[in-house]
Enzyme design. Structure first.
Site, mmCIF file in Angstrom:
data_model
loop_
_atom_site.group_PDB
_atom_site.id
_atom_site.type_symbol
_atom_site.label_atom_id
_atom_site.label_comp_id
_atom_site.label_asym_id
_atom_site.label_seq_id
_atom_site.Cartn_x
_atom_site.Cartn_y
_atom_site.Cartn_z
ATOM 1 C CG ASP A 83 -6.130 -6.850 8.408
ATOM 2 O OD1 ASP A 83 -6.590 -7.766 7.705
ATOM 3 O OD2 ASP A 83 -5.032 -6.318 8.195
ATOM 4 C CG ASP A 141 -14.320 -6.230 3.695
ATOM 5 O OD1 ASP A 141 -14.257 -5.112 3.132
ATOM 6 O OD2 ASP A 141 -13.964 -7.287 3.152
ATOM 7 C CB SER A 184 2.275 2.008 -5.080
ATOM 8 O OG SER A 184 3.237 1.331 -5.850
ATOM 9 C CB ALA A 185 7.078 3.782 -6.824
ATOM 10 C CE1 TYR A 235 -1.800 -2.503 -5.156
ATOM 11 C CE2 TYR A 235 0.060 -1.959 -6.581
ATOM 12 C CZ TYR A 235 -0.530 -1.979 -5.332
ATOM 13 O OH TYR A 235 0.157 -1.463 -4.249
ATOM 14 C CE LYS A 293 -2.395 0.647 -3.289
ATOM 15 N NZ LYS A 293 -2.897 0.741 -1.922
ATOM 16 C CE1 TYR A 306 3.731 3.745 2.211
ATOM 17 C CE2 TYR A 306 2.884 1.560 1.706
ATOM 18 C CZ TYR A 306 2.835 2.720 2.454
ATOM 19 O OH TYR A 306 1.895 2.830 3.444
ATOM 20 C CG ASN A 344 10.487 -2.032 -5.237
ATOM 21 O OD1 ASN A 344 10.280 -0.925 -5.720
ATOM 22 N ND2 ASN A 344 10.300 -3.147 -5.923
ATOM 23 C CG ASN A 374 2.980 -12.055 -7.173
ATOM 24 O OD1 ASN A 374 2.820 -12.907 -8.029
ATOM 25 N ND2 ASN A 374 2.051 -11.764 -6.270
ATOM 26 N N GLY A 388 5.082 -5.816 -18.640
ATOM 27 C CA GLY A 388 4.725 -4.623 -17.850
ATOM 28 C C GLY A 388 5.839 -4.105 -16.962
HETATM 29 P P1 NAD Z 1 -0.562 -6.886 2.995
HETATM 30 O O1 NAD Z 1 -1.417 -7.678 2.092
HETATM 31 O O2 NAD Z 1 0.452 -7.595 3.827
HETATM 32 O O3 NAD Z 1 -1.467 -5.999 3.979
HETATM 33 C C1 NAD Z 1 -2.732 -5.519 3.598
HETATM 34 C C2 NAD Z 1 -3.697 -5.858 4.722
HETATM 35 O O4 NAD Z 1 -5.006 -5.372 4.383
HETATM 36 C C3 NAD Z 1 -3.835 -7.367 4.967
HETATM 37 O O5 NAD Z 1 -3.670 -7.627 6.347
HETATM 38 C C4 NAD Z 1 -5.268 -7.688 4.494
HETATM 39 O O6 NAD Z 1 -5.840 -8.734 5.249
HETATM 40 C C5 NAD Z 1 -5.958 -6.354 4.712
HETATM 41 N N1 NAD Z 1 -7.117 -6.118 3.846
HETATM 42 C C6 NAD Z 1 -7.192 -6.253 2.493
HETATM 43 N N2 NAD Z 1 -8.419 -5.935 2.067
HETATM 44 C C7 NAD Z 1 -9.145 -5.592 3.166
HETATM 45 C C8 NAD Z 1 -10.488 -5.183 3.365
HETATM 46 N N3 NAD Z 1 -11.346 -5.083 2.349
HETATM 47 N N4 NAD Z 1 -10.901 -4.913 4.631
HETATM 48 C C9 NAD Z 1 -10.046 -5.019 5.683
HETATM 49 N N5 NAD Z 1 -8.760 -5.415 5.539
HETATM 50 C C10 NAD Z 1 -8.322 -5.699 4.298
HETATM 51 O O7 NAD Z 1 0.161 -5.757 2.120
HETATM 52 P P2 NAD Z 1 1.325 -4.746 2.488
HETATM 53 O O8 NAD Z 1 2.529 -5.124 1.700
HETATM 54 O O9 NAD Z 1 1.441 -4.578 3.958
HETATM 55 O O10 NAD Z 1 0.761 -3.425 1.824
HETATM 56 C C11 NAD Z 1 0.003 -2.463 2.567
HETATM 57 C C12 NAD Z 1 -0.478 -1.384 1.623
HETATM 58 O O11 NAD Z 1 0.652 -0.784 0.983
HETATM 59 C C13 NAD Z 1 -1.377 -1.890 0.498
HETATM 60 O O12 NAD Z 1 -2.392 -0.931 0.276
HETATM 61 C C14 NAD Z 1 -0.451 -1.978 -0.688
HETATM 62 O O13 NAD Z 1 -1.123 -1.823 -1.899
HETATM 63 C C15 NAD Z 1 0.490 -0.808 -0.425
HETATM 64 N N6 NAD Z 1 1.804 -0.975 -1.059
HETATM 65 C C16 NAD Z 1 2.521 -2.109 -0.843
HETATM 66 C C17 NAD Z 1 3.759 -2.277 -1.473
HETATM 67 C C18 NAD Z 1 4.550 -3.547 -1.282
HETATM 68 O O14 NAD Z 1 5.435 -3.810 -2.104
HETATM 69 N N7 NAD Z 1 4.332 -4.331 -0.235
HETATM 70 C C19 NAD Z 1 4.271 -1.272 -2.318
HETATM 71 C C20 NAD Z 1 3.502 -0.113 -2.496
HETATM 72 C C21 NAD Z 1 2.268 0.030 -1.863
HETATM 73 N N1 UDP Z 2 12.143 -10.011 -10.430
HETATM 74 C C1 UDP Z 2 12.768 -11.132 -10.940
HETATM 75 N N2 UDP Z 2 12.301 -12.359 -10.548
HETATM 76 C C2 UDP Z 2 11.265 -12.525 -9.681
HETATM 77 C C3 UDP Z 2 10.649 -11.360 -9.167
HETATM 78 C C4 UDP Z 2 11.103 -10.118 -9.580
HETATM 79 O O1 UDP Z 2 13.718 -11.033 -11.730
HETATM 80 O O2 UDP Z 2 10.884 -13.665 -9.380
HETATM 81 C C5 UDP Z 2 12.653 -8.663 -10.812
HETATM 82 C C6 UDP Z 2 11.624 -7.776 -11.522
HETATM 83 O O3 UDP Z 2 11.679 -7.995 -12.919
HETATM 84 C C7 UDP Z 2 12.099 -6.374 -11.100
HETATM 85 C C8 UDP Z 2 12.667 -6.587 -9.703
HETATM 86 O O4 UDP Z 2 12.981 -7.993 -9.617
HETATM 87 O O5 UDP Z 2 13.146 -5.938 -11.946
HETATM 88 C C9 UDP Z 2 11.688 -6.226 -8.580
HETATM 89 O O6 UDP Z 2 10.474 -6.903 -8.795
HETATM 90 P P1 UDP Z 2 9.276 -6.839 -7.724
HETATM 91 O O7 UDP Z 2 8.128 -7.612 -8.287
HETATM 92 O O8 UDP Z 2 9.786 -7.229 -6.381
HETATM 93 O O9 UDP Z 2 8.918 -5.278 -7.640
HETATM 94 P P2 UDP Z 2 8.294 -4.289 -8.760
HETATM 95 O O10 UDP Z 2 8.594 -4.851 -10.101
HETATM 96 O O11 UDP Z 2 6.848 -4.246 -8.455
HETATM 97 O O12 UDP Z 2 8.978 -2.993 -8.532
#
Ligand code: NAD
Ligand code: UDP
Length: 340
Positions: free
Chosen positions: A30, A57, A123-124, A147, A151, A175, A177, A196, A292
């Protein structure tokens, strides 16, 4: 040895714990761009053992090569990536460079060392706006922001790699949420700046860090008009990765699996459940829709059950309780990365 890129992050840290508990030997790779060394200390506390970490990295091929030389790595779980949708629209090149170029470097070094097993964090979001619900793995794929496109591109790259060389075993975990935190409250989600995502925002309102939640629209075609999502406890999600690793030897090529609960909850459901878990009032205002956003998104989780023998077990009350315990015991998160 399992290499876990992004293993210090939110989902990675919880997965590391589940893997160590199951007896896996792991190493975290990381660059700490969105995580903190404090998370590693806390993970060591939970695991009761030191955790090997490479602070580098994924774009650094020399460091990746050195890591593969030093350790006998037989599979990779690839979490490393940037994940903020809004930021990706402002800074697309940063996202394409980090997520796509970084992943290519990783896949090249894996090929070089004959390591052909990978579990990828998808991701979904790759389903775009679904035509029907619940969402199954064979639905058409699309993306609406850099983003999501990163993916989708990485999924495509992995599909092409698998076509070119049938030695690869690739699991694409999509994944829904992720929310919640480890029950110990030692690790959890520590968003940088203004969150966010809904759940960290609600919990920051509960703890008094933010005044009120802005609900993005109450005129969707849903039972209460607010957006509906499939929230999944991060520990369930982490266990899905464990099942994925246990299954990976049996597969050939690329397999995509949804990791969700199959249940949809609205924003107002989440506010109500969080108020109950925390005993705090969550003030909110209805504002206009977020650009979006889709109305409803939830998984068909049946393939995960059939294929991985995995299903989510933890309910919404537990998701909220664990988020609240983490947030109230760590109001400033790990307090080592930038706070807004
Ligand atoms: P996070 O940001 O907490 O974890 C990502 C980690 O990757 C961090 O520790 C960051 O320091 C590291 N990282 C980023 N770029 C890097 C690089 N170039 N080299 C080395 N390390 C690097 O995010 P998370 O929520 O744990 O998500 C993990 C993965 O799951 C991500 O790929 C994200 O896109 C995916 N994902 C997350 C969600 C969500 O809602 N959290 C949903 C769907 C998919
Ligand atoms: N949402 C909201 N206020 C916020 C953040 C999110 O009303 O400050 C709503 C958003 O419109 C969605 C749901 O909560 O309907 C989940 O949003 P999130 O960003 O957590 O996940 P994603 O939209 O990426 O599935």
């Amino acid at each position: 040895m399992i290499l876990i890129t992004g293993g210090a992050g939110y989902i990675g840290s919880h997965t590391v714990i589940e893997l160590i508990n199951a007896g896996y030997d792991i190493i975290v790779y990381d660059n700490f761009s969105n995580s903190s060394h404090e998370a590693i200390k806390r993970m060591e506390q939970i695991a009761g053992q030191p955790i090997k970490v490479v602070d580098a990295d994924i774009k650094d091929k020399a460091k990746l090569r050195e890591t593969f030389k030093n350790y006998s790595i037989n599979a990779v779980i690839h979490f490393a990536g940037l994940k903020a949708v809004g930021e990706s629209m402002q800074k697309p090149l940063k996202y394409y460079n980090n997520n796509i170029s970084g992943s290519i470097c990783l896949f090249e070094i894996m090929s070089e060392f004959g390591c052909k097993k990978i579990v990828f964090s998808s991701s979904a979001t790759v389903y775009g706006e679904p035509r029907s619900l619940p969402i199954s793995e064979n639905f058409p794929l699309s993306a609406t922001n850099p983003y999501g496109r990163s993916k989708l591109f990485i999924e495509d790259i992995l599909r092409d790699i698998a076509i070119s060389d049938n030695g690869w075993k690739i699991l694409l975990l999509r994944y829904f949420n992720p929310v919640g935190a480890h029950t110990s409250a030692l690790i959890g989600e520590d968003p940088n700046g203004i969150p966010n995502n809904l759940m960290p925002f609600i919990s920051q309102v509960a703890v008094g860090k933010r005044e009120y939640l802005s609900i993005f629209g109450d005129d969707y075609d849903t039972p209460d008009g607010t957006g509906v999502r499939d929230y999944i406890h991060v520990v369930d999600l982490a266990q899905g990765h464990l099942k994925a690793l246990q299954k990976i030897d049996d597969i050939q090529g690329t397999v995509a699996v949804n990791l969700g609960t199959g249940k949809g909850y609205s924003v107002l459901d989440m506010v109500g459940a969080f108020e109950k878990a925390s005993g705090k009032k969550i003030s909110y205002k209805i504002v206009k829709r977020r650009l979006g956003d889709i109305a409803v998104c939830y998984a068909n989780p049946s393939f995960a059950k059939e294929f991985l023998g995995w299903e989510a077990k933890l309910d919404l009350a537990k998701m909220c309780e664990d988020t609240w315990r983490w947030q109230s015991k760590n109001p400033k998160g790990y307090d080592t990365i930038h706070q807004a």
